[in-house]
Write an enzyme that holds these catalytic residues in place. Structure first.
Site, mmCIF file in Angstrom:
data_model
loop_
_atom_site.group_PDB
_atom_site.id
_atom_site.type_symbol
_atom_site.label_atom_id
_atom_site.label_comp_id
_atom_site.label_asym_id
_atom_site.label_seq_id
_atom_site.Cartn_x
_atom_site.Cartn_y
_atom_site.Cartn_z
ATOM 1 N N GLY A 10 51.158 39.508 48.802
ATOM 2 C CA GLY A 10 50.254 39.278 49.924
ATOM 3 C C GLY A 10 50.126 37.806 50.262
ATOM 4 O O GLY A 10 50.778 36.948 49.646
ATOM 5 N N ASP A 36 51.134 49.337 38.899
ATOM 6 C CA ASP A 36 50.143 50.149 39.599
ATOM 7 C C ASP A 36 48.801 49.893 38.920
ATOM 8 O O ASP A 36 48.552 50.389 37.812
ATOM 9 C CB ASP A 36 50.524 51.629 39.505
ATOM 10 C CG ASP A 36 49.472 52.545 40.125
ATOM 11 O OD1 ASP A 36 48.487 52.033 40.695
ATOM 12 O OD2 ASP A 36 49.631 53.783 40.024
ATOM 13 N N ALA A 60 44.360 44.111 46.718
ATOM 14 C CA ALA A 60 43.287 44.958 47.245
ATOM 15 C C ALA A 60 43.823 45.856 48.350
ATOM 16 O O ALA A 60 44.868 45.578 48.936
ATOM 17 C CB ALA A 60 42.143 44.099 47.796
ATOM 18 N N ASP A 102 33.795 38.794 53.089
ATOM 19 C CA ASP A 102 32.600 38.759 53.925
ATOM 20 C C ASP A 102 32.123 40.169 54.285
ATOM 21 O O ASP A 102 30.974 40.360 54.668
ATOM 22 C CB ASP A 102 32.883 37.965 55.211
ATOM 23 C CG ASP A 102 34.073 38.512 55.991
ATOM 24 O OD1 ASP A 102 35.166 38.612 55.400
ATOM 25 O OD2 ASP A 102 33.922 38.823 57.195
ATOM 26 N N TYR A 125 35.748 49.771 53.208
ATOM 27 C CA TYR A 125 36.387 48.592 52.620
ATOM 28 C C TYR A 125 35.342 47.683 51.971
ATOM 29 O O TYR A 125 35.456 47.307 50.799
ATOM 30 C CB TYR A 125 37.172 47.827 53.691
ATOM 31 C CG TYR A 125 37.632 46.460 53.250
ATOM 32 C CD1 TYR A 125 38.541 46.312 52.199
ATOM 33 C CD2 TYR A 125 37.154 45.305 53.866
ATOM 34 C CE1 TYR A 125 38.951 45.045 51.783
ATOM 35 C CE2 TYR A 125 37.567 44.042 53.469
ATOM 36 C CZ TYR A 125 38.460 43.921 52.417
ATOM 37 O OH TYR A 125 38.859 42.672 52.013
ATOM 38 N N LYS A 129 34.752 46.872 47.917
ATOM 39 C CA LYS A 129 34.864 45.483 47.425
ATOM 40 C C LYS A 129 33.570 45.067 46.729
ATOM 41 O O LYS A 129 33.597 44.351 45.724
ATOM 42 C CB LYS A 129 35.187 44.532 48.575
ATOM 43 C CG LYS A 129 36.607 44.688 49.126
ATOM 44 C CD LYS A 129 37.689 44.409 48.095
ATOM 45 C CE LYS A 129 37.760 42.946 47.719
ATOM 46 N NZ LYS A 129 38.846 42.686 46.734
#
Length: 284
Positions: A10, A36, A60, A102, A125, A129
């Site tokens: 990422g 994984d 993530a 955020d 999401y 998180k």
């Protein structure tokens, strides 16, 4: 110091690994094809084999809209995956750094959000998180939680790249102008994270480039710095419906960073300029 970085494929993980390597640190970057993280036994075996001094958990499930339709996968990756990593990190006495968002906040009001403000996520999401944050706090003795926003980097897709691509065929774009926050250049953030992981100043931090803007402001600055003539029409959130609700206020206070002796990131406009130059170099 040996640092294991998840989410290497990422934007952020890529830059963290490469910055660490430039400093001469022993960096191990892994992506989902390497491990994984939802497989508890596999995680335990892998991490114990690598024996890192610290783990920076960038991996993530970040597809905000998709998360509303695939809640189970989002839960498994963001909560179970984090749980698996934190447990083994504690076993081997490794420092754990969790990259949050955020989106753990509801986005109400206009004041910059502090680390001590109560999270109230409004989508799957953000919920997962935040649950990941709670797992880290409960299971680890040596932890950092770093909330970031509006990320852009060289590796992977982002808002800047999308706009530059759209500008190839469009001379006018509608961009949301009533959601406010701070863009975060992963190259700048990576340097801060490596600095932090080498200290014992544990806790929750907010980290993004300095200054606030709307998405429309962000778009205008991108085109201005890239010297591209595209008209940006500022529209309301209601005029651009999405599957997941976005927080309107993602302004985050970074005072805690400075209180703990960490340098704030450069202003977001400066970050955009440097990023565009780097993108141009990559193309060449």
């Amino acid at each position: 110091m040996k640092i294991l970085v998840t989410g290497y494929t990422g934007q952020l993980g890529y830059d963290v690994v490469h910055h660490g390597l430039q400093l001469g640190l022993n960096m191990v970057g892994i992506g989902s094809k390497d491990l994984d993280i939802t497989n508890k036994e596999a995680v335990s075996q892998y991490v114990k084999k690598v024996k890192p001094d610290a783990i920076i958990h960038c991996a993530a499930f970040t597809a905000v809209d998709k998360a509303e339709d695939d809640k189970d996968t989002c839960q498994h990756v963001n909560v179970d995956g984090t749980n698996n990593l934190v447990e083994v990190a504690k076993e081997i006495n490794a420092v754990f750094m969790y990259i949050s968002t955020d989106y753990v906040f509801s986005g109400e009001g206009e004041a910059p959000l502090k680390e001590t403000d109560e999270p109230r996520p409004i989508g799957q999401y953000g919920r997962t998180k935040f649950q990941g944050e709670e797992v880290v706090k409960q299971l680890s003795d040596k932890w950092f939680i770093v909330r970031i926003s509006w990320v852009f980097g060289i590796n992977g897709n982002n808002f800047v790249k999308t706009l530059l691509r759209l500008a190839e065929t469009r001379n006018e774009l509608n961009v949301v102008g009533d959601q406010f926050g701070s863009p975060t250049y992963t190259s700048d953030l990576a340097k801060l994270l490596i600095d932090m992981i080498n200290t014992d100043k544990y806790g929750i931090y907010h980290a993004s480039n300095e200054g606030f803007c709307s998405w429309a402001d962000f778009a205008q600055e991108i085109f201005r710095k890239a010297n591209i003539q595209v008209k940006v029409n500022s529209i309301s959130t209601e005029e651009y419906p999405t599957r997941a609700v976005r927080p309107k206020n993602s302004r985050m206070s970074k005072q805690k960073l400075m209180d703990n002796g960490f340098n704030p990131l450069p202003r977001w406009q400066d970050a955009v300029e440097r990023y565009l130059k780097k993108l141009t170099q990559e193309v060449k």
